[in-house]
Design a protein around this motif. Structure first.
Motif, PDB file in Angstrom:
ATOM      1  N   SER A   1       2.379 -46.480 -13.214  1.00 16.84           N
ATOM      2  CA  SER A   1       1.340 -46.391 -14.248  1.00 16.84           C
ATOM      3  C   SER A   1       1.919 -45.865 -15.555  1.00 16.84           C
ATOM      4  O   SER A   1       1.215 -45.759 -16.552  1.00 16.84           O
ATOM      5  CB  SER A   1       0.164 -45.526 -13.779  1.00 16.84           C
ATOM      6  OG  SER A   1       0.623 -44.239 -13.460  1.00 16.84           O
ATOM      7  N   ASN A   2       3.203 -45.537 -15.570  1.00 18.98           N
ATOM      8  CA  ASN A   2       3.858 -45.026 -16.784  1.00 18.98           C
ATOM      9  C   ASN A   2       3.925 -46.095 -17.878  1.00 18.98           C
ATOM     10  O   ASN A   2       4.461 -47.190 -17.662  1.00 18.98           O
ATOM     11  CB  ASN A   2       5.267 -44.539 -16.433  1.00 18.98           C
ATOM     12  CG  ASN A   2       5.974 -43.930 -17.620  1.00 18.98           C
ATOM     13  OD1 ASN A   2       6.599 -44.631 -18.397  1.00 18.98           O
ATOM     14  ND2 ASN A   2       5.848 -42.631 -17.778  1.00 18.98           N
TER      15      ASN A   2
ATOM     16  N   ASP B   1       4.314 -38.702 -19.817  1.00 15.33           N
ATOM     17  CA  ASP B   1       3.963 -40.011 -20.384  1.00 15.33           C
ATOM     18  C   ASP B   1       3.240 -39.804 -21.721  1.00 15.33           C
ATOM     19  O   ASP B   1       3.588 -40.398 -22.751  1.00 15.33           O
ATOM     20  CB  ASP B   1       3.047 -40.727 -19.372  1.00 15.33           C
ATOM     21  CG  ASP B   1       2.883 -42.216 -19.654  1.00 15.33           C
ATOM     22  OD1 ASP B   1       3.394 -42.679 -20.677  1.00 15.33           O
ATOM     23  OD2 ASP B   1       2.223 -42.898 -18.840  1.00 15.33           O
TER      24      ASP B   1
ATOM     25  N   GLY C   1       3.991 -36.382 -14.215  1.00 14.25           N
ATOM     26  CA  GLY C   1       4.197 -37.747 -14.712  1.00 14.25           C
ATOM     27  C   GLY C   1       3.279 -38.120 -15.867  1.00 14.25           C
ATOM     28  O   GLY C   1       3.755 -38.450 -16.959  1.00 14.25           O
TER      29      GLY C   1
ATOM     30  N   HIS D   1       2.432 -46.527   4.133  1.00  9.91           N
ATOM     31  CA  HIS D   1       1.953 -46.168   2.787  1.00  9.91           C
ATOM     32  C   HIS D   1       2.615 -47.009   1.682  1.00  9.91           C
ATOM     33  O   HIS D   1       1.951 -47.439   0.728  1.00  9.91           O
ATOM     34  CB  HIS D   1       2.224 -44.674   2.559  1.00  9.91           C
ATOM     35  CG  HIS D   1       1.700 -44.160   1.267  1.00  9.91           C
ATOM     36  ND1 HIS D   1       0.357 -43.957   1.021  1.00  9.91           N
ATOM     37  CD2 HIS D   1       2.338 -43.811   0.129  1.00  9.91           C
ATOM     38  CE1 HIS D   1       0.205 -43.498  -0.210  1.00  9.91           C
ATOM     39  NE2 HIS D   1       1.383 -43.396  -0.777  1.00  9.91           N
TER      40      HIS D   1
ATOM     41  N   SER E   1       7.241 -43.700  -6.692  1.00  9.62           N
ATOM     42  CA  SER E   1       6.118 -42.784  -6.513  1.00  9.62           C
ATOM     43  C   SER E   1       6.634 -41.355  -6.481  1.00  9.62           C
ATOM     44  O   SER E   1       7.791 -41.093  -6.815  1.00  9.62           O
ATOM     45  CB  SER E   1       5.371 -43.135  -5.225  1.00  9.62           C
ATOM     46  OG  SER E   1       6.130 -42.721  -4.123  1.00  9.62           O
ATOM     47  N   GLY E   2       5.760 -40.434  -6.067  1.00 10.72           N
ATOM     48  CA  GLY E   2       6.153 -39.031  -6.005  1.00 10.72           C
ATOM     49  C   GLY E   2       7.147 -38.768  -4.885  1.00 10.72           C
ATOM     50  O   GLY E   2       7.951 -37.839  -4.948  1.00 10.72           O
ATOM     51  N   GLY E   3       7.098 -39.589  -3.831  1.00 16.73           N
ATOM     52  CA  GLY E   3       7.968 -39.353  -2.690  1.00 16.73           C
ATOM     53  C   GLY E   3       8.999 -40.446  -2.464  1.00 16.73           C
ATOM     54  O   GLY E   3       9.887 -40.295  -1.625  1.00 16.73           O
TER      55      GLY E   3
ATOM     56  N   HIS F   1       1.275 -49.496  -1.329  1.00 15.11           N
ATOM     57  CA  HIS F   1       1.589 -49.510  -2.770  1.00 15.11           C
ATOM     58  C   HIS F   1       1.970 -50.920  -3.238  1.00 15.11           C
ATOM     59  O   HIS F   1       1.495 -51.379  -4.269  1.00 15.11           O
ATOM     60  CB  HIS F   1       2.726 -48.526  -3.084  1.00 15.11           C
ATOM     61  CG  HIS F   1       2.247 -47.119  -3.300  1.00 15.11           C
ATOM     62  ND1 HIS F   1       1.304 -46.798  -4.257  1.00 15.11           N
ATOM     63  CD2 HIS F   1       2.588 -45.939  -2.716  1.00 15.11           C
ATOM     64  CE1 HIS F   1       1.085 -45.486  -4.246  1.00 15.11           C
ATOM     65  NE2 HIS F   1       1.841 -44.939  -3.305  1.00 15.11           N
TER      66      HIS F   1
ATOM     67  N   ASP G   1       7.849 -34.709 -12.192  1.00 15.40           N
ATOM     68  CA  ASP G   1       7.093 -33.483 -11.903  1.00 15.40           C
ATOM     69  C   ASP G   1       7.944 -32.236 -12.152  1.00 15.40           C
ATOM     70  O   ASP G   1       7.459 -31.238 -12.690  1.00 15.40           O
ATOM     71  CB  ASP G   1       6.587 -33.505 -10.452  1.00 15.40           C
ATOM     72  CG  ASP G   1       5.538 -34.596 -10.228  1.00 15.40           C
ATOM     73  OD1 ASP G   1       4.927 -35.039 -11.223  1.00 15.40           O
ATOM     74  OD2 ASP G   1       5.345 -35.011  -9.077  1.00 15.40           O
TER      75      ASP G   1
ATOM     76  N   GLY H   1       2.829 -44.470  -8.047  1.00 14.98           N
ATOM     77  CA  GLY H   1       2.276 -43.654  -9.134  1.00 14.98           C
ATOM     78  C   GLY H   1       3.010 -43.802 -10.456  1.00 14.98           C
ATOM     79  O   GLY H   1       2.383 -43.911 -11.524  1.00 14.98           O
TER      80      GLY H   1
ATOM     81  N   THR I   1      -1.558 -45.193  -8.443  1.00 15.89           N
ATOM     82  CA  THR I   1      -1.560 -43.920  -7.710  1.00 15.89           C
ATOM     83  C   THR I   1      -2.333 -44.120  -6.402  1.00 15.89           C
ATOM     84  O   THR I   1      -3.006 -45.133  -6.217  1.00 15.89           O
ATOM     85  CB  THR I   1      -2.200 -42.808  -8.576  1.00 15.89           C
ATOM     86  OG1 THR I   1      -3.345 -43.348  -9.221  1.00 15.89           O
ATOM     87  CG2 THR I   1      -1.236 -42.311  -9.632  1.00 15.89           C
ATOM     88  N   ASP I   2      -2.217 -43.142  -5.492  1.00 14.70           N
ATOM     89  CA  ASP I   2      -2.759 -43.317  -4.140  1.00 14.70           C
ATOM     90  C   ASP I   2      -4.240 -43.695  -4.139  1.00 14.70           C
ATOM     91  O   ASP I   2      -5.051 -43.073  -4.829  1.00 14.70           O
ATOM     92  CB  ASP I   2      -2.545 -42.035  -3.332  1.00 14.70           C
ATOM     93  CG  ASP I   2      -1.070 -41.813  -3.021  1.00 14.70           C
ATOM     94  OD1 ASP I   2      -0.273 -42.745  -3.257  1.00 14.70           O
ATOM     95  OD2 ASP I   2      -0.728 -40.716  -2.545  1.00 14.70           O
TER      96      ASP I   2
ATOM     97  N   GLY J   1       9.122 -39.993  -9.324  1.00 12.92           N
ATOM     98  CA  GLY J   1       7.950 -39.162  -9.656  1.00 12.92           C
ATOM     99  C   GLY J   1       8.257 -37.672  -9.512  1.00 12.92           C
ATOM    100  O   GLY J   1       7.765 -36.847 -10.287  1.00 12.92           O
TER     101      GLY J   1
HETATM  102  O1  KG4 Z   1       2.008 -42.991  -5.569  1.00  8.06           O
HETATM  103  P1  KG4 Z   1       1.567 -41.598  -5.824  1.00  8.06           P
HETATM  104  O2  KG4 Z   1       0.135 -41.367  -6.233  1.00  8.06           O
HETATM  105  O3  KG4 Z   1       1.855 -40.684  -4.596  1.00  8.06           O
HETATM  106  C1  KG4 Z   1       2.942 -40.833  -3.749  1.00  8.06           C
HETATM  107  O4  KG4 Z   1       2.899 -41.720  -2.866  1.00  8.06           O
HETATM  108  O5  KG4 Z   1       3.916 -40.078  -3.964  1.00  8.06           O
HETATM  109  O6  KG4 Z   1       2.556 -41.050  -6.960  1.00  8.06           O
HETATM  110  C2  KG4 Z   1       2.406 -39.787  -7.527  1.00  8.06           C
HETATM  111  C3  KG4 Z   1       3.537 -39.589  -8.510  1.00  8.06           C
HETATM  112  C4  KG4 Z   1       3.619 -38.167  -9.078  1.00  8.06           C
HETATM  113  O7  KG4 Z   1       4.964 -37.736  -9.008  1.00  8.06           O
HETATM  114  C5  KG4 Z   1       3.166 -38.347 -10.507  1.00  8.06           C
HETATM  115  O8  KG4 Z   1       3.731 -37.403 -11.402  1.00  8.06           O
HETATM  116  C6  KG4 Z   1       3.645 -39.747 -10.815  1.00  8.06           C
HETATM  117  O9  KG4 Z   1       3.385 -40.476  -9.638  1.00  8.06           O
HETATM  118  N1  KG4 Z   1       2.905 -40.357 -11.928  1.00  8.06           N
HETATM  119  C7  KG4 Z   1       3.489 -40.723 -13.092  1.00  8.06           C
HETATM  120  C8  KG4 Z   1       2.456 -41.202 -13.929  1.00  8.06           C
HETATM  121  N2  KG4 Z   1       1.279 -41.125 -13.219  1.00  8.06           N
HETATM  122  C9  KG4 Z   1       1.587 -40.602 -12.002  1.00  8.06           C
HETATM  123  N3  KG4 Z   1       4.769 -40.678 -13.489  1.00  8.06           N
HETATM  124  C10 KG4 Z   1       5.056 -41.110 -14.732  1.00  8.06           C
HETATM  125  N4  KG4 Z   1       4.116 -41.554 -15.597  1.00  8.06           N
HETATM  126  C11 KG4 Z   1       2.809 -41.631 -15.244  1.00  8.06           C
HETATM  127  N5  KG4 Z   1       1.891 -42.092 -16.086  1.00  8.06           N
END
Ligand code: KG4
Ligand code: ZN
Length: 339
Positions: free
Chosen positions: A276-277, A187, A183, A114, A139-141, A118, A170, A273, A304-305, A166
């Motif tokens: 994209s901030n 933002d 996130g 994964h 990312s989130g993880g 990314h 959250d 994810g 994002t995914d 991430g």
């Molecule tokens: O990459 P992703 O879609 O999934 C994983 O592989 O984890 O990342 C999701 C994470 C979430 O924690 C979300 O809150 C964060 O990315 N995220 C952001 C923004 N858009 C998504 N964090 C900060 N600013 C953003 N604009």
């Protein structure tokens, strides 16, 4: 030379996604069915619900991806699929689907990491980008600082000791009542706040200057909220969001720039994810410009995914000869660089 078309499937978390890519970097379709509306009722991703929803949606998403690309399975050269890391039940849906399609259509199967997906999102809109380069994956993880030595070849310089970036976004969003996923909401709210209003800590971790820790800043936010509540004081949520975000972004940019200097990298990319901030994109772009480095980042839809990034990664694995057998399984804690 004949075009190489990949049908790619991604189901590691709460997005059911499929895409068709051509010769690596051209995206013929990218279909994403998000489960966010469902999970936000519970304040986060519920694994069991995620798996069930993937099962319901996956066939439709794949059909749409083929249809929008204007191709059928007969035109496809290989099936790419995320097999880890992620939620085991969610991953299994994509892996089982990919194996079934590949077997039935007599196509090779290429399992994709994964995070490699990314990173590969950066290739889509930057035809000039080729390894080696430095990449921050947030990312989130996951939070990783890596040197992309070649396609699919990584040297990990640093990682988080606790929360992923991430995850911190959250959790803080939840604490100030913004809901899931936090996130994008932090933002947005931050734009109305003053990022110097509250001094949150910028953690330094052990001996490795490239490692990260976000549990300290998260606890500092929670303490700040508790103290305000005990004193009966109103919290300015926009100032808090902006100050927290600045604390996280400062550390991400600092560590990345330090690594770029130490390893003499002239190209810096961000992915995942959190890439994209808006504040991170601006801060990293400014820092790279100042240091004379080229800066790369995917459009938010590829941060994002999504399936497109998996298709790009699968292509580079495919041309290197990576093939997986019918025993390919979901690996929830698959490490970067493992096959
Ligand atoms: O990459 P992703 O879609 O999934 C994983 O592989 O984890 O990342 C999701 C994470 C979430 O924690 C979300 O809150 C964060 O990315 N995220 C952001 C923004 N858009 C998504 N964090 C900060 N600013 C953003 N604009
Ligand atoms: Zn992801």
């Amino acid at each position: 030379m004949k075009d190489v078309l990949i049908l790619a499937i991604e189901s590691s978390c709460d997005e059911t996604a499929a895409a068709v890519t051509k010769n690596g970097r051209t995206i013929l379709s990218n279909i994403i069915s998000s489960q966010i509306d469902l999970h936000k009722l519970y304040g986060g991703v519920v694994p069991e619900i995620a798996s069930r929803k993937h099962i319901e949606k996956i066939n439709q998403v794949i059909e749409e991806a083929l249809c929008e690309a204007g191709v059928t399975l007969k035109d496809i050269d290989a099936i790419g699929v995320t097999y880890g890391p992620g939620l085991v039940g969610a991953l299994l849906v994509g892996v089982a689907e990919a194996k079934a399609i590949a077997y039935a259509a007599g196509l090779p199967l290429v399992g994709v990491h994964h995070i490699e997906g990314h990173v590969s999102a950066n290739y889509i809109e930057h035809p000039d980008l080729e390894p080696p380069f430095l990449c921050l994956i947030v990312s989130g993880g996951h939070t990783h600082l890596v040197i992309v030595k070649d396609y699919g070849e990584f040297e990990i310089l640093g990682r988080t000791h606790d929360d992923a970036a991430g995850e911190a976004f959250d959790k803080v969003a939840r604490a100030i009542g913004l809901g899931y996923p936090g996130g994008p909401k932090i933002d947005r709210l931050s734009r109305e706040g003053n990022s110097d209003a509250i001094a949150f800590p910028r953690a330094k971790i052990g001996d490795n200057p490239y490692d990260f820790s976000f549990s300290g800043v998260k606890s500092a936010v929670l303490n700040y909220l508790n103290q305000a509540s005990m004193k009966g004081e109103e919290v300015n949520r926009a100032d808090l969001a902006a100050s927290f975000q600045k604390a996280v972004v400062d550390v991400l940019v600092e560590h990345t720039m330090q690594a770029a200097r130490d390893y003499h990298m002239d190209k810096v990319a961000i992915a995942g994810g959190v890439a994209s901030n808006g504040t991170l994109r601006e801060a990293m772009s400014r820092a790279c410009e100042k240091a004379g480095l080229k800066f790369y980042r995917p459009s938010p839809v590829y941060c994002t995914d999504n399936g497109a990034m998996i298709g790009v990664a699968a292509y580079y694995e495919y041309i290197k000869g990576t093939r997986h057998g019918w025993d390919l399984n979901a690996v929830p804690n698959l490490r970067l660089g493992e096959r």
